[in-house]
Design an enzyme around this catalytic site. Sequence first.
Site: not given
Length: 676
Positions: A409-410
């Site tokens: 997600i980062d």
Amino acid sequence: MTATTDGGGAITGGADPRHDSTAAPAAAAAGPSGGGTGLPEGVREAVDRATAELLARQDPAGWWKGDLQTNVTMDAEDLLLRQFLGIRDEAVTRAAALFIRGEQQGDGTWATFHGGPPELSATIEAYVALRLAGDPPDAPHMTRASAWIRAHGGIAAARVFTRIWLALFGWWSWDRLPELPPELVFLPPWVPLNIYDFGCWARQTIVPLTVVSALRPVRSAPFALDELHTDARDPVPAKPLPPLASWDGAFQRMDKALHLYRRVAPRRLRKAAMAAAGRWIVERQENDGCWGGIQPPAVYSVIALHLLGYDLGHPVMRAGLESLDRFAVWREDGARMVEACQSPVWDTCLAAIALADAGLPPDHPALVRAADWMLGEEIRRPGDWAVRRPGLAPGGWAFEFHNDNYPDIDDTAEVVLALRRIRHPQPGGVEAAIARGVSWTLGMQSKNGAWGAFDADNTSPFPNRLPFCDFGEVIDPPSADVTAHVVEMLAAEGRAADPRARRGIAWLLAEQEPDGPWFGRWGTNYVYGTGSVVPALTAAGIAPSHPAVRRAVRWLESVQNEDGGWGEDQRSYRDRSWAGKGASTASQTAWALMALLSAGERDGDAVARGLAYLVETQRPDGTWDEPYFTGTGFPWDFSINYHLYRQVFPLTALGRYLHGEPFGPERRNVPPAGES
């Protein structure tokens, strides 16, 4: 690119300057005051130099990648793997030993981050690797190491991973290691302690280790290690069990039960479990031969498959070993450093953001090449994340060159932020990729409104309690830094009012520490967390006058060093008194500046002094020195020096000082992707 090393030793006497906010690095002993640097002219010159240097680093294919430096256990375990497989050669051994010796501290020990305290397991593994390289046990550097090891409990006090490596050669008893039954792979996702309760990095390590634990291989030891035991006559001293009423006591007794189960486990079931584990491993091998793009799962997967009958010439094994060779960085002095991972997607999106925020035109060829490469790295198929989100359409980016099973997600948030800054000649493809990335990210939101790195709701309290799991964080709960990057991305997409974004913002506000900072999970530590959250909150519409923002500003101002920079030591993960304290670094100074600038402090004294620190410590070639580790794998247990952080983050901060916030009203008019 050549890795830089410190070669330094631990601080053994007097006050530790990393815990003294008044201490200044030698390079900035005069201490920039903010008044004598000719701001903003000095900033413009620093930006020009840093921009030229970063552009020169770009690969012709469009990506950037800095060295990812961790600690010598990577190098030691690489030699032990080669010894186990019978493929250790003199050239690799000599080069690895050169690197390991260069990292030894004056007291004979090894640390896990620059200037850190001695660490027992790292020291044991480094010592054994040097024994493999032929260093005699009575050499002065070896006797210092072995004496320190004995004084701190010997092999018996080492972490489980270290003792597993020693058990492979008969230096430790398999009976005295936690049991990992391969039948774990049969547990459905709703049963506690199934493999999907673990973070992806731990899951990929545990599955192959269940095979190793079941088969308990022992290779002939090339030498004895009696000198690493507190008492060679009793190398495996008995330990009392913790109280039954405690979590540790309960799990220790469960481990004893699993040892008993090993004796009676049905053969057909165990054989089927090992076969299932083998299939699970092979199915997750990436196109480049690695597993998850990280070294530890790859090492244990190679061992497990070899034990299951895969010979070294098998395509799976050959590709796996070749992938491990690509983790090696050969330095100019002949030393060989093994990276735990490689970070091209992360480095590329951060470099693109830095260059765009520093004023590079949005259609500059370097940015377009970077966008093309990032678009080619988009992951369009489901991975292990789909176990918890089975109906979610894929779309996202991983950290590494090849890691299709585990987009994160980062990276996805930062890639979207990078693409949004670039004017691409084919905007339709960019918009489609961004839309998929945003949709996937929203679908990965955890129940509490925040985001973890790889999985949704990976918050089981049980994995960290297992006797096996003493090597660092093994679950992937939501964190402030990842959640902040998602909120910042949603704000850039015009979705700050989306209910899911508002839930993320509410979670961030609730997570603020009473004195103002946020905990940093993937960067060190409170400076990173605060440097991530404040720009996200203000981008999402939280006013700079909001009490949370004001508390963060006051905290950052309170921990600024006398030299004008900011720094924070890894010890803040264990000792809160270290929060915001440490020798100034370029990357951490940049994180603090990014927060202060977004909070409206452009004309404040703290910003002027921070900018001056960056301008005055920049090298003539446009780079900054940064031996300190400012990245985090597992808080405290596994620290990282991203060699590109010292370039991309200072450039981003300096660029935002000159040009304003990237999507703010004061920013120059940069059309979003898809508009001309």
